[in-house]
Write a protein that holds these residues in place. Structure first.
Motif, short mmCIF file in Angstrom:
data_model
loop_
_atom_site.label_atom_id
_atom_site.label_comp_id
_atom_site.label_asym_id
_atom_site.label_seq_id
_atom_site.Cartn_x
_atom_site.Cartn_y
_atom_site.Cartn_z
N TYR A 7 0.83 -1.22 0.00
CA TYR A 7 0.00 0.00 0.00
C TYR A 7 0.86 1.26 0.00
CZ TYR A 7 -3.23 3.52 1.82
OH TYR A 7 -3.95 4.66 2.02
N PHE A 8 1.81 1.34 0.93
CA PHE A 8 2.65 2.53 1.00
C PHE A 8 3.58 2.65 -0.20
CE2 PHE A 8 1.68 2.14 5.63
CZ PHE A 8 0.94 3.32 5.71
N ALA A 9 4.07 1.53 -0.70
CA ALA A 9 4.93 1.57 -1.88
C ALA A 9 4.14 2.04 -3.10
CB ALA A 9 5.55 0.20 -2.14
N SER A 10 2.90 1.59 -3.22
CA SER A 10 2.08 2.00 -4.36
C SER A 10 1.78 3.49 -4.35
CB SER A 10 0.76 1.22 -4.36
OG SER A 10 0.99 -0.14 -4.56
N GLU A 53 4.68 3.31 -11.61
CA GLU A 53 3.27 3.33 -11.23
C GLU A 53 2.40 2.67 -12.29
OE1 GLU A 53 -0.01 6.49 -9.57
OE2 GLU A 53 1.40 7.17 -11.08
N ARG A 54 2.73 2.90 -13.55
CA ARG A 54 1.96 2.28 -14.63
C ARG A 54 2.08 0.75 -14.58
NH1 ARG A 54 1.60 5.24 -19.76
NH2 ARG A 54 -0.52 4.64 -20.15
N ILE A 55 3.27 0.24 -14.32
CA ILE A 55 3.47 -1.21 -14.21
C ILE A 55 2.75 -1.74 -12.97
CG2 ILE A 55 5.20 -3.00 -13.79
CD1 ILE A 55 7.12 -1.29 -15.54
N ALA A 56 2.88 -1.04 -11.84
CA ALA A 56 2.25 -1.49 -10.60
C ALA A 56 0.73 -1.51 -10.71
CB ALA A 56 2.66 -0.59 -9.45
N SER A 57 0.16 -0.69 -11.57
CA SER A 57 -1.29 -0.67 -11.71
C SER A 57 -1.83 -1.92 -12.41
CB SER A 57 -1.74 0.59 -12.46
OG SER A 57 -1.29 0.58 -13.79
N PHE A 58 -0.94 -2.77 -12.92
CA PHE A 58 -1.36 -4.04 -13.51
C PHE A 58 -0.99 -5.24 -12.64
CE2 PHE A 58 -1.09 -1.22 -17.17
CZ PHE A 58 -2.33 -1.43 -17.73
N VAL A 59 -0.19 -5.04 -11.60
CA VAL A 59 0.19 -6.11 -10.68
C VAL A 59 -0.96 -6.32 -9.70
CG1 VAL A 59 1.84 -6.82 -8.91
CG2 VAL A 59 2.62 -5.56 -10.92
N ALA A 95 -0.93 -4.69 -6.03
CA ALA A 95 -0.72 -3.24 -6.06
C ALA A 95 -1.76 -2.51 -6.89
CB ALA A 95 0.68 -2.94 -6.59
N SER A 96 -2.44 -3.22 -7.78
CA SER A 96 -3.38 -2.55 -8.68
C SER A 96 -4.59 -1.97 -7.96
CB SER A 96 -3.85 -3.50 -9.78
OG SER A 96 -4.63 -4.54 -9.22
N VAL A 97 -4.94 -2.50 -6.80
CA VAL A 97 -6.09 -1.96 -6.07
C VAL A 97 -5.82 -0.57 -5.53
CG1 VAL A 97 -7.01 -4.23 -5.46
CG2 VAL A 97 -5.46 -3.09 -3.91
N ILE A 98 -4.56 -0.18 -5.44
CA ILE A 98 -4.20 1.18 -5.01
C ILE A 98 -3.79 2.02 -6.22
CG2 ILE A 98 -2.63 2.54 -3.58
CD1 ILE A 98 -4.62 0.83 -2.00
N SER A 99 -2.95 1.48 -7.07
CA SER A 99 -2.38 2.25 -8.17
C SER A 99 -3.39 2.60 -9.26
CB SER A 99 -1.21 1.49 -8.79
OG SER A 99 -0.21 1.30 -7.85
N VAL A 141 -9.77 -2.18 -17.36
CA VAL A 141 -10.38 -3.45 -17.77
C VAL A 141 -9.33 -4.56 -17.76
CG1 VAL A 141 -11.59 -4.64 -19.62
CG2 VAL A 141 -12.15 -2.26 -19.11
N VAL A 142 -8.16 -4.29 -18.31
CA VAL A 142 -7.08 -5.27 -18.33
C VAL A 142 -6.59 -5.56 -16.91
CG1 VAL A 142 -4.72 -5.70 -19.10
CG2 VAL A 142 -6.38 -4.70 -20.68
N ALA A 143 -6.45 -4.53 -16.09
CA ALA A 143 -6.02 -4.72 -14.70
C ALA A 143 -7.01 -5.59 -13.94
CB ALA A 143 -5.83 -3.38 -14.01
N LEU A 144 -8.29 -5.36 -14.16
CA LEU A 144 -9.32 -6.17 -13.51
C LEU A 144 -9.27 -7.62 -13.99
CD1 LEU A 144 -11.74 -6.32 -11.59
CD2 LEU A 144 -13.18 -5.66 -13.52
N ALA A 145 -9.08 -7.81 -15.29
CA ALA A 145 -8.99 -9.17 -15.84
C ALA A 145 -7.78 -9.92 -15.27
CB ALA A 145 -8.92 -9.12 -17.36
#
Length: 87
Positions: free
Chosen positions: A35-38, A46-52, A55-59, A75-79
């Motif tokens: 959470y704090f790292a994100s 940040e763009r990469i973390a938003s798909f992990v 970490a994507s639930v924060i980023s 949509v891709v992050a959710l999938a």
């Protein structure tokens, strides 16, 4: 016999509660670190973390609110997160 069963029940309840705390503490620590790292990431990281998945639930919501995410990225992050949860 009721006294013995109450003592056994109390000890089992205490054991289960302590075991639960011992197993959830490391998971909680890892989630707080993510959470704090994100929150501190910027740019490509940040763009990469938003798909992990973790970490994507924060980023990703942060990127969406700032207007940095294209329409297909959430949509891709959710999938990816759903696929990760299925495994």
């Amino acid at each position: 016999m009721d006294g013995c069963t109450n003592i056994a029940r109390t000890r089992l309840d205490t054991f289960c509660r302590n075991s639960l705390q011992a197993t959830t503490a490391p998971v909680t620590t890892v989630l707080m670190l993510v959470y704090f790292a994100s929150l501190s990431l910027e740019g490509t990281a940040e763009r990469i973390a938003s798909f992990v998945p973790i970490a994507s639930v924060i980023s990703m919501p942060t990127r969406i609110l700032r207007g940095d995410a294209l329409w297909w990225e959430p949509v891709v992050a959710l999938a990816i997160t759903v696929a990760f949860a299925a495994v």
